[in-house]
Write a protein that holds these residues in place. Structure first.
Motif, PDB file in Angstrom:
ATOM      1  N   THR A 604       0.829  -1.212   0.000  1.00  0.00           N
ATOM      2  CA  THR A 604       0.000   0.000   0.000  1.00  0.00           C
ATOM      3  C   THR A 604       0.859   1.256   0.000  1.00  0.00           C
ATOM      4  O   THR A 604       0.390   2.327   0.387  1.00  0.00           O
ATOM      5  N   GLU A 605       2.083   1.162  -0.432  1.00  0.00           N
ATOM      6  CA  GLU A 605       2.929   2.352  -0.565  1.00  0.00           C
ATOM      7  C   GLU A 605       2.402   3.228  -1.694  1.00  0.00           C
ATOM      8  O   GLU A 605       1.946   2.723  -2.724  1.00  0.00           O
ATOM      9  N   ASP A 606       2.529   4.508  -1.516  1.00  0.00           N
ATOM     10  CA  ASP A 606       2.105   5.415  -2.596  1.00  0.00           C
ATOM     11  C   ASP A 606       3.278   6.196  -3.194  1.00  0.00           C
ATOM     12  O   ASP A 606       3.095   7.064  -4.042  1.00  0.00           O
ATOM     13  N   ARG A 634      -4.693  -3.884   4.606  1.00  0.00           N
ATOM     14  CA  ARG A 634      -5.303  -2.929   3.668  1.00  0.00           C
ATOM     15  C   ARG A 634      -6.743  -2.635   4.087  1.00  0.00           C
ATOM     16  O   ARG A 634      -7.217  -1.493   3.984  1.00  0.00           O
ATOM     17  N   PRO A 638      -6.112   1.034   6.554  1.00  0.00           N
ATOM     18  CA  PRO A 638      -5.832   1.514   5.186  1.00  0.00           C
ATOM     19  C   PRO A 638      -4.793   2.623   5.115  1.00  0.00           C
ATOM     20  O   PRO A 638      -4.198   2.835   4.051  1.00  0.00           O
ATOM     21  N   ASP A 639      -4.546   3.326   6.204  1.00  0.00           N
ATOM     22  CA  ASP A 639      -3.562   4.404   6.173  1.00  0.00           C
ATOM     23  C   ASP A 639      -2.141   3.915   6.396  1.00  0.00           C
ATOM     24  O   ASP A 639      -1.189   4.692   6.282  1.00  0.00           O
ATOM     25  N   ALA A 641       1.253   2.310   5.506  1.00  0.00           N
ATOM     26  CA  ALA A 641       2.044   2.086   4.280  1.00  0.00           C
ATOM     27  C   ALA A 641       2.801   0.770   4.427  1.00  0.00           C
ATOM     28  O   ALA A 641       3.755   0.677   5.197  1.00  0.00           O
ATOM     29  N   GLY A 780      -6.596  -7.824  -3.658  1.00  0.00           N
ATOM     30  CA  GLY A 780      -5.944  -6.524  -3.535  1.00  0.00           C
ATOM     31  C   GLY A 780      -6.008  -5.718  -4.813  1.00  0.00           C
ATOM     32  O   GLY A 780      -6.154  -6.251  -5.898  1.00  0.00           O
TER      33      GLY A 780
END
Length: 780
Positions: A604-606, A634, A638-639, A641, A780
């Motif tokens: 979940t890295e952005d 996730r 969800p926040d 990383a 995912g």
């Protein structure tokens, strides 16, 4: 017939005496090699090391093999089971000139003889055992039990080759050797060469009598006949009589081998039982105690030559008893009579290319992987049995190598069980014994080898590899430990051989370990042991490689690499049960080339900041659990990383300075970070990962889950729960180790713990895993 073949007994005896002289000289002398002056203490080595007891018998065999090869122009090699008799094999390779050919500084003259003597068991010199440094050898003599299996491995698919194998009576007491006698039930007279076992009974081990030398000859014959051999006996201590008997026995054996090669059905192959005294022709008595013909002759018969004048006198008398002035000219060159029975060129035992198998290696025809890869439209949408997919590739390799017959698959009765049954569409299982109507896939010329002895499987494949051919050893993961010591020896052999410029690289020894720890839930605790990887990674980093492909396409890519490789021991650990398909073939190739990498689609890295946590995995089941944990994170956090890293090449975790595949610190830190928690789900024992990564900057943040000896007969998911490798435990680990989450995500952690409790209750009531586990897919 035998009686029609001329036998030059004087020439045979001259060669044998020369070899005995050179063998004793290597143990004792560092000067005065031709005894051109009286022997003095300064001519004697300060440390006397080596094994005399077996050397005269080995020299006898070598001498008579020379005659056989020269007279018949035979293509032959010899496996020296009593490899601690290194002086004998070195002496004979010096006599036939092959030693000087690969070591020009050790010429076949007085100076070369002096160097041959000095370097033996001497700092900076050569080992006391037959070793890779010994021309003509493919068998390390340091550990007993494997010579006969090596001999048969060398003979498979070499129809014109004679492989003689000398088996010491001590080695004959080992379990691997006892099982190896049965290899004659797998030897095809048409497509394979011949193996001539020579059981050398000199009566003693280091300090005890040997079993086979003390049982009645009739009982011994019953044993060997029961194994399917025709024993020919040579017995004695009078050299002239023994030479004649040995020559006749060898001639008879060759005639019988020719008949066996022409026979229909399983023939009864000949073998020779050679009984000669231990330490033959050495000192009969030392310090009032009998030596020749006793266990005291095993190593150094005269131990205090420098300090004891009587020992010095005895040594000189012993060496002069061979009449070296008749055997070597003034310049130290062997006399013509000594060399009369020695073959020339590549027919010499020390120069035969089969004993330097890389010279004969043909590239294996590995087909394009695209023909076998499974389609992957998106990760985790489909499942395949990875080893069944691999089986298709191996079957094509087997078919495409049919002309040259240079590829075999060995295993202990598990080829079909390990989902490699596609092989049987193109070849059978080698078999020369009785065939019943209910049998399947048995074939006299099959190239799948199954015998329920991991030792024999390993020995066959080592002999096959070292003579230049390719193969794969498929085995249940837990039971490959049976060959721990054998792989030790093979790794040492390859490490040393790689340092010898005259040794050509040979095909790698490849293991496929399947039916692994996480899916032995049906067989139970006895079948659960992933520790072979730990054992192998303790060995030379120049030689060992370990791969844990997470899915079918990655397994194909790894197999493509190892089947083409040279001079390695490759260990692949892969499951045979249905497994999610994560990567396309192109992605799998790139991932394998990296050895370890980020699966961006799973995390979940952005890209705007460092990850809060790294979920790492190695192995198919740990990969599934990590991805399931990532999906839970996730959903519930969800926040957060999350970075997901998969490791396929375990050596990547080592520093580059310690392994050629290792990562430099910058690369490692970029992948795992220097200061963020790393939760690592590993296939095997968790402390291995700690050991591999202990020098890394972020080691204090590394937390590893793996197998911790908690096993039984249970459900697949319960196996990971029992060992704290399950997805719920991994989420709890993240919450425990990411700063601030312990309080903020306490309810999530509680839910994960509740899921584990619910799992325990459910499997005890229903006997199967929870529906959300059994039916889980990646979303995912």
């Amino acid at each position: 017939m035998t009686k029609d073949r001329p036998i030059d007994l004087a020439a045979l005896d001259a060669h044998w005496r020369a070899a005995n002289y050179l063998s004793a000289g290597q143990i004792y002398l560092m000067g005065n090699p031709l005894l051109t002056e009286p022997l003095a203490p300064e001519h004697i080595k300060p440390r006397l090391l080596g094994h005399w007891g077996t050397s005269p018998g080995l020299n006898l065999v070598h001498t008579h093999l020379n005659r056989l090869i020269k007279d018949r122009e035979l293509d032959a090699v010899c496996i020296w089971g009593p490899g601690h008799g290194g002086p004998a094999v070195l002496a004979n390779s010096w006599l036939d000139g092959s030693y000087s050919q690969v070591y020009p500084d050790v010429g076949r003259d007085a100076a070369g003889m002096a160097e041959l003597f000095r370097q033996f068991s001497f700092p900076g010199g050569v080992p006391s055992h037959v070793a890779p440094e010994t021309p003509g050898s493919i068998h390390e003599g340091g550990e007993l039990g494997y010579s006969l299996a090596h001999a048969y491995g060398a003979a498979f698919d070499n129809p014109g080759l004679l492989v003689t194998c000398v088996i010491g009576d001590g080695e004959a007491e080992t379990g691997p050797l006892a099982a190896s006698w049965h290899a004659n039930k797998f030897l095809d007279p048409v497509h394979d060469g011949a193996v001539l076992p020579i059981l050398h009974l000199n009566g003693y081990k280091i300090a005890n009598p040997t079993v086979l030398s003390r049982i009645p000859e009739a009982e011994l014959d019953s044993l060997l006949t029961g194994y399917g051999y025709e024993p020919l006996h040579v017995t004695g201590s009078d050299p002239d009589k023994v030479h004649l008997a040995m020559a006749r026995a060898m001639d008879h054996a060759l005639e019988r081998i020719a008949e066996c090669k022409r026979s229909k059905g399983r023939p009864r192959w000949p073998m020779i039982v050679l009984r000669t005294p231990k330490g033959w022709t050495g000192p009969a008595e030392v310090d009032g105690l009998p030596v020749e013909g006793t266990w005291r002759a095993h190593q150094v018969p005269l131990a205090n030559v420098r300090e004891n004048p009587e020992h010095l006198r005895q040594l000189e008398a012993w060496l002069r008893s061979y009449r070296p002035d008749e055997l070597f000219d003034a310049e130290g060159r062997p006399a013509d009579q000594v060399l009369a029975c020695v073959p020339r060129g590549e027919l010499r035992l020390g120069a035969n290319p089969h004993a330097n198998g890389g010279l004969l290696t043909r590239a294996l025809p590995v087909p394009p992987l695209e023909h076998f890869a499974v389609p992957v439209d998106k990760p985790g949408a489909t499942l395949h049995e990875p080893t069944r997919v691999l089986g298709g590739l191996l079957a094509q390799v087997m078919a495409d190598s049919a002309e040259h017959r240079n590829f075999r698959v060995v295993g202990p009765d598990e080829t079909e069980s390990n989902r490699l049954g596609a092989l049987f569409e193109v070849t059978g299982k080698a078999w020369q014994a009785e065939v019943l109507k209910t049998d399947e896939h048995l074939s006299s010329d099959g190239r799948v080898m199954e015998i329920l002895s991991e030792h024999v499987c390993q020995g066959w494949l080592e002999g096959y590899n070292l003579t230049g051919r390719h193969g794969l050893f498929s085995c249940y993961e837990a039971f490959v430990h049976i060959v721990d010591s054998m792989v030790n020896q093979h790794i040492k052999w390859l490490k040393t051989a790689r340092q010898l410029p005259w040794r050509a690289p040979v095909p790698s020894l490849n293991y496929l370990l399947t039916s692994h720890v996480w899916r032995q839930d049906h067989n139970g605790f006895s079948h659960q042991d992933p520790g072979f990887v730990d054992h192998v990674l303790n060995k030379s980093p120049d030689v060992v490689r370990v791969y844990l492909p997470p899915d079918a396409n990655t397994l194909l890519s790894v197999a493509d690499h190892v089947l083409r490789s040279r001079d390695y021991v490759n260990v692949i650990v892969a499951g045979k049960q249905p497994c999610f398909d994560w990567l396309t073939l192109e992605e799998a190739r790139a991932h394998c080339a990296r050895g370890a990498g980020i699966w961006e689609w799973a995390g979940t890295e952005d890209g705007t900041r460092e990850p809060d946590v790294v979920l790492a995995c190695a192995g198919d089941v740990p990969t599934q659990e990590v991805l399931a944990a990532a999906a839970l994170l996730r959903s519930h956090l969800p926040d957060l990383a999350v970075r997901v890293v998969n490791v396929v090449d375990l050596a990547k975790l080592l520093p580059h300075e310690e392994h050629p595949h290792g990562m430099g610190d910058l690369e490692y830190d970029a992948l795992f970070t220097r200061d963020k928690p790393v939760i690592f789900a590993y296939h095997g024992y968790p402390w291995l990962i700690h050991r591999l990564a202990y020098r890394r900057a972020g080691h204090a943040n590394l937390h590893v889950r793996g197998y911790k000896e908690s096993g039984t007969t249970t459900t697949p998911f319960d196996m990971v729960v029992r060992n704290d490798l399950d997805r719920y435990r991994l989420v709890m680990d993240v919450i425990d180790r990411v700063p601030g989450l312990a309080t903020r995500a306490a309810s999530v952690r509680q839910a994960m713990a509740d899921n584990r409790t619910r799992h325990h209750s459910y499997i005890r009531e229903h006997g199967t895993d929870l529906p959300e586990i059994a039916d889980w897919t990646w979303t995912g």
